[in-house]
Design a protein around this motif. Sequence first.
Motif, mmCIF file in Angstrom:
data_model
loop_
_atom_site.group_PDB
_atom_site.id
_atom_site.type_symbol
_atom_site.label_atom_id
_atom_site.label_comp_id
_atom_site.label_asym_id
_atom_site.label_seq_id
_atom_site.Cartn_x
_atom_site.Cartn_y
_atom_site.Cartn_z
ATOM 1 N N TRP A 11 0.516 -1.173 -0.191
ATOM 2 C CA TRP A 11 0.396 -0.482 0.055
ATOM 3 C C TRP A 11 1.069 1.161 -0.152
ATOM 4 O O TRP A 11 0.798 2.372 -0.515
ATOM 5 N N ALA A 12 2.503 1.261 0.461
ATOM 6 C CA ALA A 12 2.514 2.278 0.865
ATOM 7 C C ALA A 12 3.348 2.565 -0.933
ATOM 8 O O ALA A 12 4.444 3.863 -0.719
ATOM 9 N N ASP A 13 3.270 1.711 -1.613
ATOM 10 C CA ASP A 13 3.743 2.375 -2.085
ATOM 11 C C ASP A 13 3.217 2.843 -4.031
ATOM 12 O O ASP A 13 3.499 3.793 -4.671
ATOM 13 N N THR A 67 -1.948 -0.033 -9.315
ATOM 14 C CA THR A 67 -3.383 0.589 -9.071
ATOM 15 C C THR A 67 -3.758 -0.421 -8.142
ATOM 16 O O THR A 67 -4.005 -0.391 -6.859
ATOM 17 N N LYS A 68 -3.211 -1.830 -8.221
ATOM 18 C CA LYS A 68 -3.687 -2.974 -7.130
ATOM 19 C C LYS A 68 -2.608 -3.209 -6.408
ATOM 20 O O LYS A 68 -1.586 -3.517 -6.404
ATOM 21 N N PHE A 69 -2.469 -3.401 -5.122
ATOM 22 C CA PHE A 69 -1.658 -3.484 -4.517
ATOM 23 C C PHE A 69 -1.919 -4.698 -3.538
ATOM 24 O O PHE A 69 -2.914 -5.132 -3.017
ATOM 25 N N GLY A 70 -0.916 -5.209 -2.298
ATOM 26 C CA GLY A 70 -1.552 -5.945 -1.950
ATOM 27 C C GLY A 70 -1.177 -8.033 -2.995
ATOM 28 O O GLY A 70 -1.691 -8.436 -2.032
ATOM 29 N N ASP A 96 -0.435 -11.456 -14.471
ATOM 30 C CA ASP A 96 -1.012 -11.868 -16.207
ATOM 31 C C ASP A 96 -1.187 -11.533 -17.376
ATOM 32 O O ASP A 96 -1.650 -11.757 -18.027
ATOM 33 N N GLY A 97 -0.290 -11.284 -16.784
ATOM 34 C CA GLY A 97 0.374 -11.438 -19.020
ATOM 35 C C GLY A 97 0.405 -9.585 -19.391
ATOM 36 O O GLY A 97 0.262 -9.944 -20.503
ATOM 37 N N VAL A 98 -0.367 -9.101 -18.261
ATOM 38 C CA VAL A 98 -0.610 -7.676 -18.745
ATOM 39 C C VAL A 98 1.879 -7.142 -18.280
ATOM 40 O O VAL A 98 1.533 -7.411 -17.621
ATOM 41 N N VAL A 99 2.291 -6.908 -18.944
ATOM 42 C CA VAL A 99 3.252 -5.752 -18.977
ATOM 43 C C VAL A 99 2.846 -4.606 -18.828
ATOM 44 O O VAL A 99 2.481 -3.254 -19.491
ATOM 45 N N PHE A 100 3.276 -4.552 -17.834
ATOM 46 C CA PHE A 100 2.796 -2.690 -16.901
ATOM 47 C C PHE A 100 4.345 -1.874 -17.536
ATOM 48 O O PHE A 100 3.716 -0.478 -17.388
ATOM 49 N N ALA A 101 5.306 -2.668 -16.776
ATOM 50 C CA ALA A 101 6.459 -1.024 -17.614
ATOM 51 C C ALA A 101 7.670 -2.395 -17.673
ATOM 52 O O ALA A 101 7.323 -2.632 -17.904
#
Length: 134
Positions: A11-13, A67-70, A96-101
Amino acid sequence: MKFTSKVFVRWADLDAFGHVNNAVYLTYSELARVDWGGKQFAPKDPGSVLVEMTVAHSEVDYLIPITKFGVDYDVNLWVENIGNTSFTVAYEVVRDGVVFAKMKTVQVMIDIKMMKPRPINDVERAFLNQYLIS
């Protein structure tokens, strides 16, 4: 070959906008790099975890906000280039196969006593070559 490390998004991220702060991505790359060195290199060279290096350059392409933590995200890493004293590591943050960065860092090997760049030794070079994808 690629190495995959798990990073737990805390969450702190997250920042005031509810997504992972841009600087935290470099922490994720560092965590993956230390995991890689500790789990893959250290058994080949007892007493070393491929930590006698420093970051000379880093770059991040933020593709989709996290946007999803935990939960855990995968950080895949591989080597893109090996020079005399430095090497480039590429990373992808994936869930889940999605590249975020996508990220890159240029690592420079350091002589700890002299605090100056040193050549990549033969054991390190052989290890890095296993992860070289151009």
